[in-house]
Design a protein around this motif. Sequence first.
Motif, PDB file in Angstrom:
ATOM      1  N   VAL A   2       0.822  -1.271  -0.006  1.00  0.00           N
ATOM      2  CA  VAL A   2      -0.018   0.133  -0.059  1.00  0.00           C
ATOM      3  C   VAL A   2       1.017   1.220   0.054  1.00  0.00           C
ATOM      4  O   VAL A   2       1.915   1.402   0.729  1.00  0.00           O
ATOM      5  CB  VAL A   2      -0.971  -0.011   1.274  1.00  0.00           C
ATOM      6  N   HIS A   3       0.735   2.107  -0.921  1.00  0.00           N
ATOM      7  CA  HIS A   3       1.523   3.262  -1.075  1.00  0.00           C
ATOM      8  C   HIS A   3       0.592   4.530  -0.712  1.00  0.00           C
ATOM      9  O   HIS A   3      -0.539   4.485  -1.051  1.00  0.00           O
ATOM     10  CB  HIS A   3       2.131   3.469  -2.485  1.00  0.00           C
ATOM     11  N   PRO A   4       1.101   5.581   0.003  1.00  0.00           N
ATOM     12  CA  PRO A   4       2.427   5.858   0.196  1.00  0.00           C
ATOM     13  C   PRO A   4       2.826   5.037   1.559  1.00  0.00           C
ATOM     14  O   PRO A   4       4.072   5.449   1.946  1.00  0.00           O
ATOM     15  CB  PRO A   4       2.555   7.303   0.377  1.00  0.00           C
TER      16      PRO A   4
ATOM     17  N   ARG B 224       8.017   4.218  -6.161  1.00  0.00           N
ATOM     18  CA  ARG B 224       8.902   5.215  -4.961  1.00  0.00           C
ATOM     19  C   ARG B 224       8.203   6.306  -4.791  1.00  0.00           C
ATOM     20  O   ARG B 224       8.312   7.383  -5.706  1.00  0.00           O
ATOM     21  CB  ARG B 224      10.191   5.487  -5.907  1.00  0.00           C
ATOM     22  N   PRO B 225       7.199   6.347  -3.892  1.00  0.00           N
ATOM     23  CA  PRO B 225       6.446   7.848  -3.630  1.00  0.00           C
ATOM     24  C   PRO B 225       7.314   8.708  -3.438  1.00  0.00           C
ATOM     25  O   PRO B 225       8.387   8.741  -2.668  1.00  0.00           O
ATOM     26  CB  PRO B 225       5.639   7.445  -2.497  1.00  0.00           C
TER      27      PRO B 225
ATOM     28  N   ASP C 175      -5.096   6.079  -1.562  1.00  0.00           N
ATOM     29  CA  ASP C 175      -4.131   5.130  -1.401  1.00  0.00           C
ATOM     30  C   ASP C 175      -3.815   4.064  -2.632  1.00  0.00           C
ATOM     31  O   ASP C 175      -4.948   4.136  -3.456  1.00  0.00           O
ATOM     32  CB  ASP C 175      -4.006   4.393  -0.156  1.00  0.00           C
ATOM     33  N   LEU C 176      -2.573   3.544  -2.883  1.00  0.00           N
ATOM     34  CA  LEU C 176      -2.509   2.877  -4.307  1.00  0.00           C
ATOM     35  C   LEU C 176      -2.055   1.735  -3.734  1.00  0.00           C
ATOM     36  O   LEU C 176      -0.909   1.344  -3.148  1.00  0.00           O
ATOM     37  CB  LEU C 176      -1.471   3.502  -5.061  1.00  0.00           C
ATOM     38  N   LEU C 177      -2.615   0.350  -4.408  1.00  0.00           N
ATOM     39  CA  LEU C 177      -2.168  -0.806  -4.087  1.00  0.00           C
ATOM     40  C   LEU C 177      -1.200  -1.273  -5.325  1.00  0.00           C
ATOM     41  O   LEU C 177      -1.709  -1.137  -6.490  1.00  0.00           O
ATOM     42  CB  LEU C 177      -3.151  -1.772  -3.979  1.00  0.00           C
ATOM     43  N   ALA C 178       0.128  -1.741  -5.238  1.00  0.00           N
ATOM     44  CA  ALA C 178       0.649  -2.162  -6.362  1.00  0.00           C
ATOM     45  C   ALA C 178       1.486  -3.609  -5.687  1.00  0.00           C
ATOM     46  O   ALA C 178       1.574  -3.851  -4.560  1.00  0.00           O
ATOM     47  CB  ALA C 178       1.834  -1.350  -6.725  1.00  0.00           C
TER      48      ALA C 178
ATOM     49  N   PRO D 219       2.779   8.055  -5.282  1.00  0.00           N
ATOM     50  CA  PRO D 219       3.220   7.154  -6.089  1.00  0.00           C
ATOM     51  C   PRO D 219       3.053   7.271  -7.515  1.00  0.00           C
ATOM     52  O   PRO D 219       2.276   6.632  -8.089  1.00  0.00           O
ATOM     53  CB  PRO D 219       2.495   5.666  -5.522  1.00  0.00           C
ATOM     54  N   VAL D 220       3.684   7.890  -8.441  1.00  0.00           N
ATOM     55  CA  VAL D 220       3.543   8.727  -9.428  1.00  0.00           C
ATOM     56  C   VAL D 220       4.354   7.917 -10.730  1.00  0.00           C
ATOM     57  O   VAL D 220       5.611   7.826 -10.340  1.00  0.00           O
ATOM     58  CB  VAL D 220       3.697  10.161  -9.680  1.00  0.00           C
TER      59      VAL D 220
END
Length: 449
Positions: free
Chosen positions: A273-275, A325-326, A315-318, A399-400
């Motif tokens: 989970v990011h960031p 790399r946030p 939030d972003l799941l990856a 997280p771009v």
Amino acid sequence: MSTTAGAGHAAEALAATSLLRFATAGSVDDGKSTLVGRLLHDSKSVLSDQLEAVSRASQARGQEAPDLALLTDGLRAEREQGITIDVAYRYFATPRRRFILADTPGHVQYTRNMVTGASTAELAVVLVDARNGVVEQTRRHAAVAALLRVPHVVLAVNKMDLVGYAEDVFAAIADEFSRYATSLGVPEVTAVPISALEGDNVVAPSAHMDWYSGPTVLEHLETVPVTHDPTDDPARFPVQYVIRPQSAEHPDYRGYAGQLASGVLRVGDRVTVHPSGRSSTVAALDVLGRPVDVAWAPQSITVRLADDLDISRGDLLAPADASVRPSQDLTATVCHLHDRPLRPGDRVLLKHTTRTVKALVKEIPSRLTLADLSQHPEPGELAANDIGRVVLRTAEPLPVDAYTDSRRTGSFLLIDPADGSTLTAGMAGGAFADADAPAAEAPDGDWDF
């Protein structure tokens, strides 16, 4: 077979066809709206009442034949001026493929509208008047297509009827445009000689150009391979909504809903989970309320994790092994959309996928001249329709991805925090950005981040 059954089979066949998103662009009076109208008319995608309304409007303007451009120039003010101002979206289908078409304006001052229309396109149709050849606006549209990483470009050399359907005129324009587009990095150009007014090579082959053996515009649109499959990219899942139903049946249910932006997720996958950087395992996936073992982009899904983590909208799941790399420092290529200029020191909101954070414009290192791709250093500001480089500092890490890797998670918007209006469309890195640009220093002021 019953009528209902026949309709059901037709719907299934339509659903099974592929979808192509494409945009049209060209200088004023090159015939874009007429081309789009001809596509809709000759592919039998126009309802009879629409055609009757166009016929009446054409007669009121003193025209004997229906002006097919009016099928897309729907706004009254645009009809009166004879130009297309806004992006007109049209949806149509043939037995071979479904289409979402963005008809973009041709005026220089509406470059921002082309950026909007082409941002999700997989193909761009660039029109050229055969009498005028490649002009500055043609180069501008080719550059925007390259900037937005549109994988396929069709050069439609229009009004061939006004140059006697001359092969040498078409060949010279096609050669000049192809060389310019190749220098921009456009991977594929298909040139087609047409007359949108007369219908030559739009849907049906032309009887006047037997020297041309290539596809018609519609044939190419129906057969061009949609090369990019979002499932080929690493999985990216921006959380849009946290689902916590209060029911005796599911007292501990916690699901994270949203649209899978790219890639594939499977039950059992390890994700981060990011960031925040915390990891867990995908315990379950739901699609339309039903459990599935695998989901793929662009499905809307609900993800349930094995661990109880603090996750919220944005939030972003990856995948746990993905190189995400946030960062709070972002260098990007942008197109400024608002009439109010963008300047260094401006405090804005940055919207990336489902997350919106405060941001500061640290620098505007350069502005791009699309005619010759030269860089104007330190312009001081970006006005409406300008394309340039910016250096941003965000209040929170984001997280771009690089836009060259993902058009979805590599793009963002800058928003006016005062009234919520959209200021700028951005592409992380971007085709004309300097990847080695220094990171921004932490800003001063009341937005202390």
